[in-house]
Design a protein around this motif. Sequence first.
Motif, short mmCIF file in Angstrom:
data_model
loop_
_atom_site.label_atom_id
_atom_site.label_comp_id
_atom_site.label_asym_id
_atom_site.label_seq_id
_atom_site.Cartn_x
_atom_site.Cartn_y
_atom_site.Cartn_z
N VAL A 57 0.85 -1.18 0.00
CA VAL A 57 0.00 0.00 0.00
C VAL A 57 0.89 1.25 0.00
CG1 VAL A 57 -1.72 1.29 1.30
CG2 VAL A 57 -1.85 -1.20 1.20
N ALA A 58 0.57 2.21 -0.87
CA ALA A 58 1.32 3.47 -0.90
C ALA A 58 0.69 4.45 0.08
CB ALA A 58 1.30 4.05 -2.31
N THR A 59 1.51 5.24 0.75
CA THR A 59 1.02 6.10 1.82
C THR A 59 1.58 7.52 1.74
OG1 THR A 59 2.78 5.59 3.39
CG2 THR A 59 0.92 4.09 3.33
N THR A 60 0.83 8.44 2.31
CA THR A 60 1.31 9.77 2.64
C THR A 60 0.48 10.22 3.85
OG1 THR A 60 1.85 11.99 1.82
CG2 THR A 60 -0.23 11.03 1.08
N SER A 61 0.71 11.43 4.32
CA SER A 61 0.01 11.90 5.51
C SER A 61 -0.25 13.39 5.44
CB SER A 61 0.84 11.62 6.78
OG SER A 61 0.91 10.25 7.10
N CYS A 62 -1.14 13.86 6.31
CA CYS A 62 -1.32 15.29 6.53
C CYS A 62 -1.69 15.49 7.98
CB CYS A 62 -2.38 15.88 5.60
SG CYS A 62 -4.07 15.37 5.95
N GLY A 63 -1.56 16.73 8.43
CA GLY A 63 -1.84 17.04 9.82
C GLY A 63 -0.58 17.44 10.56
N ALA A 64 -0.71 17.68 11.84
CA ALA A 64 0.46 18.05 12.65
C ALA A 64 1.48 16.93 12.71
CB ALA A 64 0.01 18.43 14.06
N LEU A 65 1.00 15.69 12.60
CA LEU A 65 1.88 14.52 12.63
C LEU A 65 1.58 13.62 11.45
CD1 LEU A 65 1.57 13.57 16.42
CD2 LEU A 65 3.46 14.80 15.32
N GLY A 66 2.58 12.89 11.00
CA GLY A 66 2.40 11.88 9.97
C GLY A 66 2.89 10.54 10.46
N TRP A 67 2.22 9.48 10.00
CA TRP A 67 2.62 8.13 10.39
C TRP A 67 3.64 7.62 9.40
CZ3 TRP A 67 2.70 3.19 8.38
CH2 TRP A 67 2.82 2.14 9.30
N THR A 68 4.76 7.10 9.90
CA THR A 68 5.81 6.59 9.03
C THR A 68 6.31 5.25 9.54
OG1 THR A 68 7.67 7.62 10.22
CG2 THR A 68 6.54 8.97 8.57
N SER A 69 7.01 4.56 8.66
CA SER A 69 7.56 3.25 9.01
C SER A 69 8.88 3.05 8.28
CB SER A 69 6.58 2.14 8.60
OG SER A 69 7.14 0.86 8.82
N SER A 70 9.80 2.38 8.96
CA SER A 70 11.09 2.03 8.36
C SER A 70 11.67 0.89 9.16
CB SER A 70 12.04 3.23 8.38
OG SER A 70 12.49 3.49 9.70
N ALA A 71 12.88 0.51 8.84
CA ALA A 71 13.54 -0.55 9.59
C ALA A 71 13.71 -0.18 11.07
CB ALA A 71 14.91 -0.86 8.98
N ARG A 72 13.62 1.11 11.38
CA ARG A 72 13.77 1.57 12.77
C ARG A 72 12.48 1.48 13.55
NH1 ARG A 72 17.07 7.03 13.35
NH2 ARG A 72 16.66 6.45 15.51
N GLY A 73 11.36 1.22 12.88
CA GLY A 73 10.11 1.05 13.61
C GLY A 73 8.99 1.90 13.06
N TYR A 74 7.79 1.66 13.60
CA TYR A 74 6.61 2.48 13.30
C TYR A 74 6.64 3.69 14.22
CZ TYR A 74 4.89 -1.95 11.35
OH TYR A 74 4.73 -3.12 10.65
N ARG A 75 6.20 4.85 13.70
CA ARG A 75 6.26 6.05 14.54
C ARG A 75 5.42 7.17 13.92
NH1 ARG A 75 10.44 5.12 11.45
NH2 ARG A 75 11.20 6.74 10.04
N TYR A 76 5.16 8.19 14.72
CA TYR A 76 4.64 9.44 14.23
C TYR A 76 5.78 10.44 14.17
CZ TYR A 76 -0.20 7.90 14.59
OH TYR A 76 -1.37 7.24 14.41
N ALA A 77 5.74 11.29 13.16
CA ALA A 77 6.79 12.30 13.00
C ALA A 77 6.16 13.61 12.59
CB ALA A 77 7.81 11.85 11.96
N ALA A 78 6.72 14.71 13.08
CA ALA A 78 6.22 16.04 12.73
C ALA A 78 6.69 16.48 11.35
CB ALA A 78 6.67 17.04 13.78
N HIS A 79 7.67 15.77 10.79
CA HIS A 79 8.21 16.11 9.48
C HIS A 79 8.24 14.89 8.59
CE1 HIS A 79 9.81 19.22 12.18
NE2 HIS A 79 9.78 20.02 11.12
N ASP A 80 8.06 15.13 7.30
CA ASP A 80 8.17 14.07 6.30
C ASP A 80 9.63 13.63 6.24
OD1 ASP A 80 8.36 12.52 4.02
OD2 ASP A 80 7.19 13.87 2.76
#
Length: 228
Positions: A57-80
């Motif tokens: 599934v392809a993803t992007t986000s909007c809002g004060a926080l965005g949900w991201t994922s990588s080898a370092r883990g799932y997380r919310y981030a304030a920046h892309d």
Amino acid sequence: MPHDLFARDRLTIAPGAALLGGFAMDDAQALLDHIAAIAAGAPFRHMETPGGRRMSVATTSCGALGWTSSARGYRYAAHDPESGGAWSAMPEVFASLAERAAAAAGYPGYAPDACLINRYAPGTRLTLHQDRNERDMAAPIVSISLGLSATFLWGGAERRDRPRRIPLHHGDVVVWGGPARLNFHGIDTLPRGEHPSTGPYRYNLSFRQTGIRHMALCDPMQSDPRAP
């Protein structure tokens, strides 16, 4: 005119979880227009799971926080993490619709600060998972379907629980919280099709009220070790 929520349009999936049939229809085109604008600034991408797999599934986000994922883990981030810039502000129609849907499902006062936008192409799916990265577990998840119809997999409290199969169509909204907040859920493999508004795609808006202090997330690589 706002969508009238008749009894036939509402399905109680489980205690705390409801399907609001067609609830987003009146705003559907505005939502799609905003998705295109958001993706112009933060393009859809196929993220990597902590296990090293490419998400279909392809993803992007909007809002004060965005949900991201990588080898370092799932997380919310304030920046892309790809551009280093802030995510697009959440459009008013997004926030207003999510708030109204949450209230219609029995969760007044909803104030989402993150919206994960998923794009499904034929053959893609989302395996059973829980939404666990939020700190505010009292707030529900609000999920809006646009475009091609899909089969929502609604599981139980354990991954091994056999899921129900629930059809989702353009404009449908699912809200779950309270005793259903951590139920496993997913999307079955999307069949081929063509929708007049989205072509060969299905889009999903997943709203979250994270309860995470945004100032603490200035580092876009800050990780939350809990899997969704």
